[in-house]
Design an enzyme around this catalytic site. Structure first.
Site, PDB file in Angstrom:
ATOM      1  N   SER A 137       0.842  -1.187   0.000  1.00  9.21           N
ATOM      2  CA  SER A 137       0.000   0.000   0.000  1.00  9.21           C
ATOM      3  C   SER A 137       0.882   1.243   0.000  1.00  9.21           C
ATOM      4  CB  SER A 137      -0.914   0.002   1.230  1.00  9.21           C
ATOM      5  OG  SER A 137      -1.753   1.138   1.221  1.00  9.21           O
ATOM      6  N   HIS A 162      -2.461   7.439  -4.492  1.00  8.40           N
ATOM      7  CA  HIS A 162      -2.597   6.206  -3.723  1.00  8.40           C
ATOM      8  C   HIS A 162      -2.520   5.023  -4.681  1.00  8.40           C
ATOM      9  CE1 HIS A 162      -5.700   3.020  -3.215  1.00  8.40           C
ATOM     10  NE2 HIS A 162      -5.030   2.789  -2.108  1.00  8.40           N
ATOM     11  N   GLY A 195      -6.810  -6.001  14.179  1.00 13.06           N
ATOM     12  CA  GLY A 195      -5.762  -5.827  15.169  1.00 13.06           C
ATOM     13  C   GLY A 195      -4.416  -5.515  14.567  1.00 13.06           C
ATOM     14  N   ARG A 253      -3.294  -6.186  -3.278  1.00 16.62           N
ATOM     15  CA  ARG A 253      -3.447  -7.099  -2.150  1.00 16.62           C
ATOM     16  C   ARG A 253      -3.976  -8.458  -2.628  1.00 16.62           C
ATOM     17  NH1 ARG A 253      -7.256  -3.116  -2.081  1.00 16.62           N
ATOM     18  NH2 ARG A 253      -9.438  -3.780  -2.183  1.00 16.62           N
ATOM     19  N   HIS A 257      -5.139   8.530 -16.853  1.00 16.51           N
ATOM     20  CA  HIS A 257      -6.115   7.532 -17.307  1.00 16.51           C
ATOM     21  C   HIS A 257      -5.639   6.772 -18.539  1.00 16.51           C
ATOM     22  CE1 HIS A 257      -9.548   7.820 -14.581  1.00 16.51           C
ATOM     23  NE2 HIS A 257      -9.201   9.097 -14.427  1.00 16.51           N
ATOM     24  N   ASN A 263      -2.538   0.474  -4.242  1.00 14.34           N
ATOM     25  CA  ASN A 263      -2.345  -0.723  -3.441  1.00 14.34           C
ATOM     26  C   ASN A 263      -2.670  -1.972  -4.250  1.00 14.34           C
ATOM     27  OD1 ASN A 263      -4.931  -2.234  -2.269  1.00 14.34           O
ATOM     28  ND2 ASN A 263      -5.455  -0.062  -2.421  1.00 14.34           N
TER      29      ASN A 263
END
Length: 305
Positions: A97, A111, A259, A115, A150, A113
């Site tokens: 990220s 930004h 967490g 995953r 773009h 990221n």
């Protein structure tokens, strides 16, 4: 859904580690002054990561590029919102990220990221999917920059561009402000198109494209003169970025609900920001143009060659 094994998982983790290194090297070169420091951490519930932070640079006020490989016993609600049947499964998640907050208000915040999730349950096949994308948040808009951004996004996403652009426009939207976060880009989640090999190849093309999408804009704008007015507007608009990340962003919510390490999760926030009560830009001003021309979903490539 095609199964994934240890070799495929290792390939994803290896790619993400390389991507983090490539991004950090390119950003250090673009900044020209500061370097990233590495903050390696472990998560008591399983896994860990490497948060790399650059602050107070010549180009970037803060740049964060984090890599994590974590696991848990019960998939958090934010990760299973679109697939409630997976709630409660054990899980593993791998990701890189990146969030960049530039010094110059004429350089957009960006930004990116990538995953990969695996949800597992005894007696059932593992369910996997990719997610991620990149989006651009300008303070002062330029048509050439939007078209370039773009164009690279379309080249990277290929046949998936239209759907990923639409998903980006829908996702990076502040309903309580009734405005988008920026000019969009690509967003995808629950992505398994064509099986593991095809989906992974698509994701790598998108992750690898970020540097060529963003850094030409940085080089073009980072020496633009600015003063107190532009800086104040940048700080005001950064407030919108904070609002989205803390209220709506599923990645932030997943990290907190699972967490995760708070410092690494909240590296996406700018070091300085501001809020003004019921502020409105002066009609006809460059600040008003951001709202009128750039903070509206549109096809930036409609007139592109």
């Amino acid at each position: 859904m095609s199964p994934v094994g240890a070799a495929q998982i290792a390939a994803v983790e290896g790619y993400l580690q390389r991507l983090q290194a490539v991004l950090c090297a390119a950003l250090e070169d673009a900044d020209g002054a500061a370097r990233f420091r590495s903050d390696r951490w472990t998560r008591p519930a399983g896994g860990g990561g490497d948060t790399r932070i650059l602050e107070g640079g010549a180009t970037f006020e803060r740049a964060g590029v984090g890599m994590s490989a974590v696991s848990g016993d019960r998939l958090p609600p934010s990760a299973s919102k679109l697939r409630p049947e997976l709630a409660g499964r054990s899980w593993r998640a791998f990701g890189v990220s990146l969030v960049l907050h530039p010094q110059n208000p004429y350089v957009p915040t960006a930004h990116c990221n990538v995953r990969f999730f695996i949800a597992e349950a005894p007696g059932s096949d593992a369910v996997w999917w990719f997610g991620g994308g990149f989006d651009l948040t300008p303070y002062y808009g330029f048509d050439d920059d939007a078209r370039h951004w773009h164009t690279v996004a379309r080249e990277a996403a290929g046949e998936h561009y239209a759907g990923m652009k639409r998903a980006c426009d829908e996702y990076f939207f502040l309903p309580h402000r009734n405005e988008p976060r920026g000019i969009g880009g690509l967003f995808f989640d629950d992505f398994t198109r064509g099986g593991f090999d095809a989906a992974f190849a698509s994701v790598k093309r998108i992750g690898d494209a970020f540097v060529s999408a963003y850094l030409p804009i940085v080089r073009k704008r980072k020496a633009t003169p600015y003063g107190e007015r532009e800086r104040n507007f940048q700080l005001y608009r950064r407030g919108r970025y904070v609002e989205f990340n803390l209220v709506h962003d599923r990645g932030t919510l997943f990290g907190l609900q699972s967490g995760g390490r708070t410092e690494s999760i909240l590296m996406s926030l700018p070091p300085l920001t501001a809020w003004r009560y019921d502020w409105k830009p002066q009609p006809g001003s460059p600040e008003a143009a951001l709202y009128e021309r750039y903070l509206v979903p549109r096809d930036w490539l409609a007139d592109a060659p």
